[in-house]
Design a protein around this motif. Structure first.
Motif, PDB file in Angstrom:
ATOM      1  N   THR A  38       0.061  -1.933 -19.035  1.00 40.89           N
ATOM      2  CA  THR A  38       0.898  -1.712 -17.864  1.00 40.89           C
ATOM      3  C   THR A  38       2.277  -1.225 -18.311  1.00 40.89           C
ATOM      4  N   ASP A  39       2.769  -0.180 -17.627  1.00 40.86           N
ATOM      5  CA  ASP A  39       4.116   0.296 -17.963  1.00 40.86           C
ATOM      6  C   ASP A  39       5.155  -0.375 -17.088  1.00 40.86           C
ATOM      7  N   PHE A  40       4.850  -0.530 -15.783  1.00 41.75           N
ATOM      8  CA  PHE A  40       5.831  -1.115 -14.874  1.00 41.75           C
ATOM      9  C   PHE A  40       5.166  -2.122 -13.952  1.00 41.75           C
ATOM     10  N   LEU A  41       5.856  -3.234 -13.756  1.00 43.23           N
ATOM     11  CA  LEU A  41       5.452  -4.143 -12.682  1.00 43.23           C
ATOM     12  C   LEU A  41       6.505  -4.019 -11.589  1.00 43.23           C
ATOM     13  N   VAL A  42       6.078  -3.636 -10.379  1.00 45.49           N
ATOM     14  CA  VAL A  42       7.018  -3.582  -9.255  1.00 45.49           C
ATOM     15  C   VAL A  42       6.835  -4.878  -8.485  1.00 45.49           C
ATOM     16  N   PHE A  43       7.909  -5.628  -8.323  1.00 47.14           N
ATOM     17  CA  PHE A  43       7.725  -6.927  -7.679  1.00 47.14           C
ATOM     18  C   PHE A  43       8.661  -7.108  -6.495  1.00 47.14           C
ATOM     19  N   GLY A  44       8.125  -7.786  -5.475  1.00 56.29           N
ATOM     20  CA  GLY A  44       8.930  -8.116  -4.308  1.00 56.29           C
ATOM     21  C   GLY A  44       9.110  -9.620  -4.244  1.00 56.29           C
ATOM     22  N   ASP A  45       9.260 -10.111  -3.035  1.00 55.97           N
ATOM     23  CA  ASP A  45       9.445 -11.545  -2.845  1.00 55.97           C
ATOM     24  C   ASP A  45       8.136 -12.259  -3.209  1.00 55.97           C
ATOM     25  N   PHE A  56      12.766  -0.022  -8.232  1.00 58.04           N
ATOM     26  CA  PHE A  56      11.618   0.834  -7.930  1.00 58.04           C
ATOM     27  C   PHE A  56      12.059   2.051  -7.122  1.00 58.04           C
ATOM     28  N   LEU A  57      12.911   1.805  -6.101  1.00 65.69           N
ATOM     29  CA  LEU A  57      13.381   2.920  -5.275  1.00 65.69           C
ATOM     30  C   LEU A  57      14.150   3.923  -6.120  1.00 65.69           C
ATOM     31  N   ASP A 111       0.829  -1.206   0.000  1.00 69.95           N
ATOM     32  CA  ASP A 111       0.000   0.000   0.000  1.00 69.95           C
ATOM     33  C   ASP A 111       0.864   1.256   0.000  1.00 69.95           C
ATOM     34  N   GLU A 112       1.982   1.206   0.765  1.00 68.11           N
ATOM     35  CA  GLU A 112       2.877   2.371   0.779  1.00 68.11           C
ATOM     36  C   GLU A 112       3.468   2.599  -0.614  1.00 68.11           C
ATOM     37  N   ALA A 113       3.864   1.476  -1.240  1.00 74.90           N
ATOM     38  CA  ALA A 113       4.449   1.588  -2.584  1.00 74.90           C
ATOM     39  C   ALA A 113       3.436   2.219  -3.530  1.00 74.90           C
ATOM     40  N   ALA A 118       9.708  -4.916 -15.624  1.00 76.16           N
ATOM     41  CA  ALA A 118       9.549  -5.360 -14.233  1.00 76.16           C
ATOM     42  C   ALA A 118      10.674  -4.740 -13.410  1.00 76.16           C
ATOM     43  N   LEU A 119      10.294  -4.148 -12.281  1.00 76.47           N
ATOM     44  CA  LEU A 119      11.294  -3.507 -11.422  1.00 76.47           C
ATOM     45  C   LEU A 119      11.332  -4.236 -10.095  1.00 76.47           C
ATOM     46  N   ASP A 120      12.508  -4.627  -9.655  1.00 74.07           N
ATOM     47  CA  ASP A 120      12.581  -5.157  -8.304  1.00 74.07           C
ATOM     48  C   ASP A 120      12.585  -3.951  -7.352  1.00 74.07           C
ATOM     49  N   GLU A 121      12.690  -4.236  -6.048  1.00 72.97           N
ATOM     50  CA  GLU A 121      12.512  -3.156  -5.093  1.00 72.97           C
ATOM     51  C   GLU A 121      13.551  -2.061  -5.296  1.00 72.97           C
ATOM     52  N   GLN A 122      14.775  -2.516  -5.572  1.00 72.33           N
ATOM     53  CA  GLN A 122      15.854  -1.530  -5.751  1.00 72.33           C
ATOM     54  C   GLN A 122      15.586  -0.639  -6.956  1.00 72.33           C
TER      55      GLN A 122
END
Ligand code: 5U1
Length: 680
Positions: free
Chosen positions: A645-652, A674-675, A624-626, A668-672
């Protein structure tokens, strides 16, 4: 005009760059550049090839969008036969297999096995000459298959040229083309919406896509591939272990199944079978078993093969997900929005370890297209968490007198008229909230985990509460004269303690966010992501209600098109909906956590106007914060990955969204990553 050397070099450089980014994206799930950047490279190469015929090549990455249609399938003889596998269904069969291997090798110690999932797709062989994709063929009868090079080229995970320089001059790789589960489900849902033919299962979807003369068809389908072995190898060598060969193949740019591993002996194999079995539901692709292969090629050679199956490998199958049974009748179920869905009542049958006695037929269109009749033998399918469905009729077994099911003229629950507008697949009960079935489903949705999240208020309790006329609408849940410890404790299988707990849970749900509330009230086609966008945009329920009369204003909200806008307008125009809402919020039964609409900072060029999907668990912030950070910068957040979709932000544990994004070419962007994007 001859092509200048510099143009030739530019085209070669673009091809290398695009191939590199295809590999990062489709094979490694780790893109380096945003989509827009990739699109620019692709467009530049397309333009060069359009301007200079000499620069065109069948192995150019531009061919992935689908080259010329073929007039027929040529046949291809495999240099080395494509073997099939013996199957084991029980643990003892795996132990016997291991024993046979030990006996033939005259060994006593544990054998190392290379193990991997067995995908439910279609097998292909792809030949590379001097590192370039030369020809690809289906398995066919094992010796001769069909030339499907034109279709294989469209699969992003298949390299057109090999990486590195130490690959054999002739290299045939074998693998399984498959359609990831999510892609399959979305493909079918889309087809169903448009009244088009659906695929029975992902295996047929993959095979059907390859058996197309026009590569544009395959290019439009979300196909992928895992390479699991080799055929002809000339002019170079590969490691002596299968597991190491897989690693070498990955180094040449192939996609190999990330679940592959090496285990010791039968026990190791069985442990792997169980571990993968537990995760089967969550894998992004369908599997029908796991494969155990003696890892050492010297030992494989010694063991040889019988008939068409090697003695050094075996497939250990999981319980089938498809079974045959008989349709006893067709029932009609009424959903939250009044959709009247045909459900086949079946002779109970065990599918994948679970007894199935009902299966959905989706809607009238599907029922008619599949021509399912009462008394028919049908194939049913149960995969993952999806509701079992009727896949097809076994036409040959149809008996005389098999009857067609007729759409009832009246709702089976409330007897209101059922109508099916011309050209629409879905028939609906016109009873609205008068219909107890619709009321029950609406209530179940209202209290569900992603809505008001009232723990302990399950489906059976709602049925009882409605049937015993204690509640009619969501507002009644918060009316102490109706729902209280005594009235709850009087219900079947409700002890005093459970009633008290439920009252606590109801109490705890009284302060939903506006987004949850909007999702909970069940406006048609307003899912969680749209509800969040509406809440974000309007800030208060009052503002949304005011705007609901103006579909144009509603369409200012990200994700809201004319259809959703009309549903919102219709919802707020119904007096009975307003009455429920007023009861819910008027007497402070619910206190909605509203916010002032945010003035979006339209300063962040990389994010403003872009569409994001967030999936998986991020380590430094909640999802939710993201999403909040994205919206603050003028980005939109939606719930599912599509071409838009332009970006998929993905975590674990990103689940299948990552695979889908990969297949659709979404960055696809990992957390880094994305930051970095947030900070840039
Ligand atoms: N994962 C995997 N699937 N599969 C199918 N490996 C594998 N190996 C096969 C087949 C038919 O055959 C080789 C053992 C020859």
């Amino acid at each position: 005009m001859a092509v200048s050397e510099s143009t030739r070099k530019l085209a070669a450089r673009l091809r290398d760059q695009i191939s590199h980014h295809d590999h990062r994206y489709y094979v490694l799930d780790d893109p380096e550049i945003p989509d827009a950047e990739y699109d620019r490279l692709f467009a530049a190469l397309l333009q060069l090839e359009a301007e200079h015929e000499e620069l065109r090549s069948p192995n150019s990455p531009t061919q992935r969008v689908g080259g010329k249609a073929q007039s027929e399938f040529a046949s291809v003889t495999h240099g080395i036969a494509m073997l099939s596998l013996d199957n084991a269904f029980a643990e003892e069969q795996v132990e016997s297999f291991n024993q046979r291997v030990l006996d033939r090798l005259e060994e006593t110690g544990p054998i190392s096995y290379a193990v991997e999932p067995k995908l439910d797709g279609t097998a292909v062989s792809i030949r590379y000459e001097s590192g370039k994709l030369a020809v690809a063929a289906t398995r066919g009868d094992g010796r001769t298959g069909e030339d499907v090079t034109h279709n294989i080229r469209t699969i992003g995970a298949v390299p057109m040229s090999l990486s590195g320089s130490d690959y054999p001059q002739v290299l045939e790789v074998r693998g399984e083309v498959f359609m990831p589960v999510k892609g399959f489900e979305e493909f079918n849902a889309h087809a169903r919406e448009r009244g088009k033919k659906t695929f029975a299962n992902p295996r047929n979807a993959a095979a059907g896509s390859l058996r197309q003369l026009d590569p544009k068809v395959a290019a439009s389908r979300p196909l992928s591939i895992f390479i699991y072995g080799v055929g002809v190898v000339e002019g170079g060598s590969l490691p002596q272990q299968h597991s190491e060969t897989l690693a070498a193949l990955a180094g040449f740019g192939f996609r190999v199944c990330p679940e592959n591993s090496v285990v010791e002996g039968a026990e190791g194999c069985l442990g792997y079978y169980r571990a993968i079995g537990e995760r089967r539901k969550e894998l992004a692709y369908e599997i029908d078993g796991v494969v155990y292969k003696v890892d050492d090629y010297g030992k494989q050679k010694k063991l040889g093969f019988v008939s068409r199956a090697p003695r050094w490998a075996i497939a250990h199958k999981y319980p089938a997900q498809e079974e045959m049974t008989k349709v006893l009748d067709v029932d009609w179920q009424v959903g939250r929005t009044g959709a009247v869905t045909p459900v086949a009542r079946l002779e109970p049958v065990l599918v994948g370890g679970v007894t199935v006695s009902n299966a959905t037929l989706h809607n009238m269109d599907e029922l008619e297209r599949k021509d399912v009749r009462i008394g028919d033998a049908v194939v049913i399918r149960r995969a993952g968490d999806v509701i079992p469905e009727v896949v097809s009729v076994v036409a040959k077994r149809r008996k005389k007198g098999a009857r067609r099911a007729k759409l009832p003229a009246r709702c089976p629950v409330c007897k209101s008229d059922v109508s099916r507008p011309e050209g629409e697949a879905v028939a609906r009960c016109s009873g609205g909230l008068y219909c107890s079935a619709q009321r029950k489903e609406a209530l179940k949705h209202f209290v569900s985990r992603r809505a008001l999240d009232i723990e302990g208020l399950g489906s059976k309790l709602i049925d009882q509460l409605v049937d015993s006329k204690i509640i009619k609408t969501p507002a009644d849940l918060f009316d102490p004269a109706k729902v209280n410890t005594e009235s709850l404790a009087a219900l079947d299988r409700m002890a005093e303690k459970s009633a008290e707990n439920l009252m606590v849970a109801i109490e705890a749900s009284r302060k939903p966010t506006l987004a949850r509330f909007l999702y909970a009230i069940g406006i048609r086609e307003v899912g969680e992501a749209t509800a969040e966008n509406l809440a974000e945009y309007f800030g208060t329920l009052g503002s949304l209600r005011t705007a609901s009369a103006d579909p144009e204003a509603l369409q200012e909200v990200p994700d809201v098109g004319p259809v959703v806008a009309e549903h919102i307008q219709t919802f707020f125009a119904q007096p009975h909906n307003i009455e429920v809402i007023e009861k819910l919020v008027g007497a402070n039964a619910l206190v909605i956590a509203e916010s002032t609409p945010r003035e979006v900072e339209r300063t962040h060029a990389a994010i403003t106007g872009k569409t994001f999907v967030v999936t998986g668990t991020l380590s430094g912030m909640s999802r939710d914060e993201a999403k909040g950070e994205i919206r603050k910068r003028g980005g939109k957040v939606t719930g599912s990955v599509s071409k838009k979709t332009d970006f998929l932000v993905f975590g674990d544990k990103p689940g299948s969204k990552l695979e889908k994004a990969q297949n659709l070419g979404v960055t696809a962007l990992d957390e880094q990553g994305f930051l970095k994007l947030l900070g840039s």
